[in-house]
Design an enzyme around this catalytic site. Structure first.
Site, PDB file in Angstrom:
ATOM      1  N   ARG A  46       0.852  -1.198   0.000  1.00 54.95           N
ATOM      2  CA  ARG A  46       0.000   0.000   0.000  1.00 54.95           C
ATOM      3  C   ARG A  46       0.881   1.237   0.000  1.00 54.95           C
ATOM      4  O   ARG A  46       0.590   2.237  -0.640  1.00 54.95           O
ATOM      5  CB  ARG A  46      -0.954   0.011   1.204  1.00 54.95           C
ATOM      6  CG  ARG A  46      -1.685   1.339   1.333  1.00 54.95           C
ATOM      7  CD  ARG A  46      -2.898   1.348   2.260  1.00 54.95           C
ATOM      8  NE  ARG A  46      -2.838   0.440   3.373  1.00 54.95           N
ATOM      9  CZ  ARG A  46      -2.070   0.617   4.460  1.00 54.95           C
ATOM     10  NH1 ARG A  46      -1.327   1.690   4.586  1.00 54.95           N
ATOM     11  NH2 ARG A  46      -2.065  -0.283   5.411  1.00 54.95           N
ATOM     12  N   TYR A  98     -17.021  16.963 -15.175  1.00 59.10           N
ATOM     13  CA  TYR A  98     -17.352  15.543 -15.138  1.00 59.10           C
ATOM     14  C   TYR A  98     -18.394  15.279 -14.044  1.00 59.10           C
ATOM     15  O   TYR A  98     -18.234  15.755 -12.912  1.00 59.10           O
ATOM     16  CB  TYR A  98     -16.064  14.756 -14.867  1.00 59.10           C
ATOM     17  CG  TYR A  98     -16.277  13.276 -14.743  1.00 59.10           C
ATOM     18  CD1 TYR A  98     -16.714  12.524 -15.827  1.00 59.10           C
ATOM     19  CD2 TYR A  98     -16.040  12.622 -13.546  1.00 59.10           C
ATOM     20  CE1 TYR A  98     -16.916  11.160 -15.711  1.00 59.10           C
ATOM     21  CE2 TYR A  98     -16.228  11.260 -13.423  1.00 59.10           C
ATOM     22  CZ  TYR A  98     -16.676  10.534 -14.519  1.00 59.10           C
ATOM     23  OH  TYR A  98     -16.873   9.186 -14.399  1.00 59.10           O
ATOM     24  N   ASP A 170      -8.043  19.266 -13.793  1.00 60.02           N
ATOM     25  CA  ASP A 170      -8.342  17.914 -14.277  1.00 60.02           C
ATOM     26  C   ASP A 170      -7.991  17.915 -15.769  1.00 60.02           C
ATOM     27  O   ASP A 170      -8.696  18.497 -16.588  1.00 60.02           O
ATOM     28  CB  ASP A 170      -9.831  17.608 -14.042  1.00 60.02           C
ATOM     29  CG  ASP A 170     -10.221  16.201 -14.491  1.00 60.02           C
ATOM     30  OD1 ASP A 170      -9.517  15.627 -15.347  1.00 60.02           O
ATOM     31  OD2 ASP A 170     -11.250  15.694 -14.001  1.00 60.02           O
ATOM     32  N   LYS A 195      -8.636   6.931 -19.108  1.00 56.72           N
ATOM     33  CA  LYS A 195      -9.000   7.462 -20.415  1.00 56.72           C
ATOM     34  C   LYS A 195      -7.793   7.456 -21.362  1.00 56.72           C
ATOM     35  O   LYS A 195      -7.294   6.402 -21.671  1.00 56.72           O
ATOM     36  CB  LYS A 195      -9.616   8.862 -20.228  1.00 56.72           C
ATOM     37  CG  LYS A 195     -10.607   8.963 -19.053  1.00 56.72           C
ATOM     38  CD  LYS A 195     -11.882   8.148 -19.241  1.00 56.72           C
ATOM     39  CE  LYS A 195     -12.698   8.019 -17.965  1.00 56.72           C
ATOM     40  NZ  LYS A 195     -13.060   9.280 -17.325  1.00 56.72           N
TER      41      LYS A 195
HETATM   42  C1  LIG Z   1     -13.545   9.651 -16.052  1.00 55.56           C
HETATM   43  C2  LIG Z   1     -13.219  10.987 -15.521  1.00 55.56           C
HETATM   44  C3  LIG Z   1     -12.943  11.168 -14.167  1.00 55.56           C
HETATM   45  C4  LIG Z   1     -13.033  10.035 -13.156  1.00 55.56           C
HETATM   46  O1  LIG Z   1     -12.063   9.070 -13.381  1.00 55.56           O
HETATM   47  P1  LIG Z   1     -12.258   7.511 -12.992  1.00 55.56           P
HETATM   48  O2  LIG Z   1     -10.970   6.914 -13.414  1.00 55.56           O
HETATM   49  O3  LIG Z   1     -13.436   7.022 -13.768  1.00 55.56           O
HETATM   50  O4  LIG Z   1     -12.508   7.473 -11.529  1.00 55.56           O
HETATM   51  C5  LIG Z   1     -12.594  12.434 -13.741  1.00 55.56           C
HETATM   52  N1  LIG Z   1     -12.539  13.480 -14.593  1.00 55.56           N
HETATM   53  C6  LIG Z   1     -12.810  13.339 -15.913  1.00 55.56           C
HETATM   54  C7  LIG Z   1     -12.720  14.521 -16.797  1.00 55.56           C
HETATM   55  C8  LIG Z   1     -13.153  12.094 -16.421  1.00 55.56           C
HETATM   56  O5  LIG Z   1     -13.435  11.969 -17.717  1.00 55.56           O
END
Ligand SMILES: *Cc1c(COP(=O)(O)O)cnc(C)c1O
Length: 385
Positions: A46, A98, A170, A195
């Site tokens: 961890r 998001y 983000d 992504k």
């Molecule tokens: C998918 C996404 C998230 C969340 O990410 P996860 O890996 O699904 O927890 C946060 N911000 C954006 C812009 C996203 O597309």
């Protein structure tokens, strides 16, 4: 080192014990110690795992940062970032973000006394007016999801500095290949590596990259203390995905630009949202702060009908109807009922997210097949199979 070289070499060294070129999957929960407290930098998985360390160092390099901290998902990474704050603190966040980020701020952290105000971050006077002595952080997404608005990173980060606020960007939609927020003065960059970074729709993982030593120490503490760490197999898959990020992204951008032009000309299509279109309000800004315009395209139908949007989405063959984005395969989605289902309709419409808004994550297939697929889906009339 250039980006295309970094994705392959930064932070990644052949395994010293065997010479393995690929970072091994260290599938172990613990590490042997010579005597109590005497170890090789790894005690318990961890806290540290060598596969994760390689990934974290690579991610840091891609974002021009000093420290990468990986989490079990993008939202776990966000959860870690918000835990830098304490009850009574306030966040000002973009209102076009998001859905899961909105849910985490609104339905989880609000209960712990951390309040978020959602607003249009492109209006700096508006942001200034909302700042209170309790404001600690600006939460930024650009391009925004799903309407692909572009926020000015440089001006937002400089405003944050005036008020001694942290800025977290983000950067999931752009990926580190197209945009590096730390270069514009951001304190934290967040990724859903699920992504574009992973890029193959086979892993859920998140990361934060920072430059500041103290911030890194606090985040590493939170990562270990709260425990939402990614497993070594997921770290391995992410390292592998990253190696082709520039190749995938170049093709996705090229395909997305052609699809956006095609949609603009189409008779059933209303607004098309793609920062690469010269009439997009964020076009010049995107040119300034991004390397290219990305692989995401959204559009509304002239007839703003949820039924019609759903009919089109169920007719595509290569554009798979699914949540998520950034993989090699093209996806089609309906934010109002899928990713953004947790945002109330009134707030959704106020942010110009209509009932018929369709979002495309354009993949790396051949453009002719993608155009043909979308064309046949859009041209179908009610009653067609
Ligand atoms: C998918 C996404 C998230 C969340 O990410 P996860 O890996 O699904 O927890 C946060 N911000 C954006 C812009 C996203 O597309």
């Amino acid at each position: 080192m250039k980006f295309e070289t970094k994705v392959i070499h930064a932070g990644i060294t052949p395994d010293p014990s065997t010479g393995a070129v690929m970072t091994p999957v260290f599938q172990t929960s613990t590490f042997v110690q010579k005597s109590p407290g005497i170890h090789q930098g790894y005690e318990y998985a961890r806290s540290q795992n060598p596969t994760r360390t390689a990934l974290q160092n690579n991610l840091a390099a891609l974002e021009n940062g000093k420290y990468g901290i990986a989490f079990a998902s993008g939202l776990a990474a966000m959860d870690g970032v918000i835990k830098l704050l304490k009850p009574g603190d306030e966040i000002i966040a973009t209102n076009d973000l998001y859905g899961g980020s909105y849910r985490l701020l609104k339905q989880v952290f609000e209960n712990f006394g951390i309040h978020t105000t959602f607003t249009d971050l492109s209006d700096t006077d508006n942001v200034r007016a909302l700042i209170t002595p309790q404001t600690r952080m600006l939460w930024v997404e650009t391009p925004t999801n799903p309407l692909l608005n572009i926020l000015d990173l440089e001006s937002i980060c400089s405003l944050a500095k005036d008020y001694e606020l942290m800025t977290c960007v983000d950067n999931t939609f752009a990926s580190p290949y197209l945009q590096n927020p730390l270069d514009f003065g951001a304190d934290l960059v967040l990724h859903s590596a699920t992504k574009y970074i992973g890029g193959h729709s086979d892993v859920v993982l998140g990361a934060v990259v920072v430059n500041d030593d103290e911030l890194a120490e606090r985040l590493t503490f939170i990562q270990n203390a709260t425990g939402a760490v990614p497993g070594p197999q997921d770290c391995f898959l992410t390292i592998r995905g990253i190696k082709t990020l520039p190749l995938r992204m170049d093709r996705a951008c090229e395909n997305a630009a052609q699809i956006a032009e095609f949609l603009v000309e189409h008779e059933v299509v209303g607004d098309v949202f793609y920062p690469g279109l010269s009439h997009h309000p964020g076009h010049d800004l995107a040119k300034k702060q991004m390397k290219d315009f990305g692989g995401m395209v959204s559009f509304n139908l002239k007839d703003d009908s949820m039924e019609e949007a759903k009919r089109i989405m169920s007719r595509t063959r290569y554009f798979l109807l699914a949540e998520s984005l950034g993989g090699v395969e093209s996806l089609i989605g309906h934010p109002p009922s899928m990713t953004h289902g947790s945002i109330p309709r009134k707030e959704r419409l106020a942010a110009r997210l209509m009932d018929s808004t369709i979002r495309l994550s354009v993949g790396v297939e051949h453009i002719d097949d993608l155009m043909e697929d979308l064309g046949q889906a859009l041209e179908a009339r009610p009653g067609d199979k």
